[in-house]
Design an enzyme around this catalytic site. Sequence first.
Site, short mmCIF file in Angstrom:
data_model
loop_
_atom_site.label_atom_id
_atom_site.label_comp_id
_atom_site.label_asym_id
_atom_site.label_seq_id
_atom_site.Cartn_x
_atom_site.Cartn_y
_atom_site.Cartn_z
N THR A 96 -19.74 38.29 -26.87
CA THR A 96 -20.12 38.09 -28.27
C THR A 96 -19.56 39.25 -29.09
OG1 THR A 96 -22.17 37.00 -27.61
CG2 THR A 96 -21.99 37.73 -29.91
N LYS A 171 -21.50 31.75 -33.00
CA LYS A 171 -22.40 32.51 -32.13
C LYS A 171 -23.23 33.50 -32.95
CE LYS A 171 -24.25 34.60 -28.68
NZ LYS A 171 -25.39 34.00 -28.02
#
Length: 287
Positions: A96, A171
């Site tokens: 991420t 995300k």
Amino acid sequence: MKRYGFLGLGIMGSAMAGRLVAAGLDVTVWNRTAEKCLPLVEKGASQGSSPAEVMARCDITLAMVSDPAAATALCFDAGGILEGVAPGKAYIDFSTVDPATTVRIGEAVTGRGGRFLEGPVSGSKKPAEDGTLVFLCAGDQSLYREAAPVLGVMGKKSYCFKEVGQGAQMKLIVNMLLGTVMTSLGEGLALGDKAGLQMADILEVLTQGPLDNPLFRMKGPQMIDNNYATAFPLKHMQKDLRLALQLGDTVGQSLFTAGAANNLFLKARQTGSGDEDFAAVFKTIKS
Ligand SMILES: NC(=O)c1ccc[n+]([C@@H]2O[C@H](COP(=O)([O-])OP(=O)(O)OC[C@H]3O[C@@H](n4cnc5c(N)ncnc54)[C@H](OP(=O)(O)O)[C@@H]3O)[C@@H](O)[C@H]2O)c1
């Protein structure tokens, strides 16, 4: 047989690579702290000596590291994957990170003739172990199709957005909501507790209405029990809130609630909860 590399064996990477090994795939693993490779090597994985060597050895190299600095180091540092990229080699980064970082890595890989897909995941430690992650990919569509079977070993659902960076955006939105909702749950429980209600009763009432959700059902009882065994490290939740706020800044969107949640997670990090589960933000809220 296709050769897969896996870089980064933290909470998520070790579970994801473990599923590939258990599925009988040819997997070469690497981790900065080398001894974390041992459990997977004992189950049949090979161990690479550097990201560059894994990239050169494998057809598709997958990566799952902590944050933009780690993903950047894995790519651009001496011994990084760029040194192993050759035409046709594929790199899929599940970490991420912010959109600019994934775009920079993608351009560097494709600039050397490689293929690139970003694929941050929704889901935590247990879904990684169970193979029920959700992949938020973007980039090389042919690589996405080629990687579909291996994504299927680790996840229950995949999306592929058009432009590299859109997976990171998606995300960050998911985790911005996760972080803000977690702080709201914590404030609701703390308020009820101080007012003299039973926290278990609050959770029970929540299950009966539109606020019923798996997050509350899973984390709520753990928060009441002060059980912060780490599935998603709090430091990574704060990183994701910080990156979401950065994205808001870039596109000109105010994020009042996420800003408040970020401050709570930052405080929790500063008071020593960074390596605990992100639910430990409840301790900061109560104090
Ligand atoms: N845990 C979750 O529930 C969850 C869910 C979805 C997404 N994510 C995301 O997935 C990623 C990994 O999360 P995690 O929970 O697995 O984290 P973690 O347990 O903290 O593992 C982090 C990994 O990154 C490596 N690393 C850190 N800095 C590095 C560097 N400079 N160079 C090379 N490797 C480096 C670590 O290596 P060492 O072992 O040497 O420290 C370790 O393998 C993060 O981006 C996180 O936000 C996590």
